[in-house]
Design an enzyme around this catalytic site. Sequence first.
Site, short mmCIF file in Angstrom:
data_model
loop_
_atom_site.label_atom_id
_atom_site.label_comp_id
_atom_site.label_asym_id
_atom_site.label_seq_id
_atom_site.Cartn_x
_atom_site.Cartn_y
_atom_site.Cartn_z
N HIS A 54 5.76 5.83 -0.42
CA HIS A 54 6.28 5.78 1.10
C HIS A 54 6.68 4.37 1.31
CE1 HIS A 54 4.73 9.60 2.78
NE2 HIS A 54 5.16 8.92 4.00
N HIS A 72 -3.44 4.63 0.32
CA HIS A 72 -3.42 3.59 -0.31
C HIS A 72 -4.09 2.43 -0.22
CE1 HIS A 72 0.17 5.19 -2.61
NE2 HIS A 72 0.72 5.80 -1.34
#
Length: 361
Positions: A119, A178
């Site tokens: 991302h 993450h």
Amino acid sequence: MNNFVESYHYWGTEFIVQLQTLLPDRGLFFMQVSDVGDPGLAFTFYFPLVVALHAGVGIKLMWSIIFCEWSNMILKWLMAGDRPYWWVHETKLYLDRELPELQQYPRTCETGPGMPSGHAKLNAAMFYVLVSTFNNMVLKKTSLLSEGQRVWSCRVMWMAYATWMTLVILARVYISAHFPHQCIAGALLGLMIAMVVSRRPILHVLTRRQYLALTATILTTVLGTYFSFKAMGGNVLWSLEKAFKWCIRRNYIHIDSTPFYSFSRYCGVSLGLGLGLSSAMFRKTDRTRFTYKMVVSLVILSLFTSQVGVWVHKSLSPQMAAWYVAEFTLNASVTYILVAILPNFVRVASRVPPGDKYKRK
């Protein structure tokens, strides 16, 4: 080395806990941020829109996206990074202390390895291309602003870019998808890729054989990495097993986040883009002759075609035979239509003659 990585994971987990504690009930906001920067939208919205508005910028954007996705897949397999939502349950650091409670959300349970963040990588590359192009093609050339105003306008755009990247990183960290260092690494890599691609105009003018060779390289490097790991007894899909094991809800796991779906998507787009750029239809279309009415028509047709592709994708069942082949073919076909067929159709419908580039061939 393992202790060093575990330390990063531990302090990253502490940061996530503090972030979720300091900003309670902000999951929806950060999921929306994550959705705006979702890799799927790069293919189904940003690229169709930009390539319709300006072919050169759209092509630069898509090659940046392809190289980000390609390198990201291989790096994830090589670096084998954990994700917070499963790491906290499997590390030995919490054997003698209380296990931190990380909240999960519908966008948490990504199925690939966590290092680097795809991302953050894709957003850094995609919006670098868009911001730098807007600054160079619009703000620096406008006569509506003074020299000082142009300089400050460009700075504001870069500040907006930095703000957006901060939000993307915080969003991926907040939803426990993450660790912070994975997002920072992804953002830096994405920025580097976009800067390199932006300085390689040759990617716009390769021959068909060269485009086919590039797609073949992408295919063989990914499959070569996969089968090399398997030959050595490794399991490159280990992260998928962890996702199913530690995700609190099965419906949080999306097929679009699996490694080989991403592979079929960007490989298909690479093929479609190469075939489109080397086609006679693309050469016939001189965008400098497009009127505003033609550009608006092309934008509408491109977005409509892209959404038809999304509808077809959703109608294809992952349980069907050759599903990945079908997705590869779908992405290649839609990209070819966007790059070659639709612009030429608008040109012909508007009765605009072929461009000089085509006549010289």
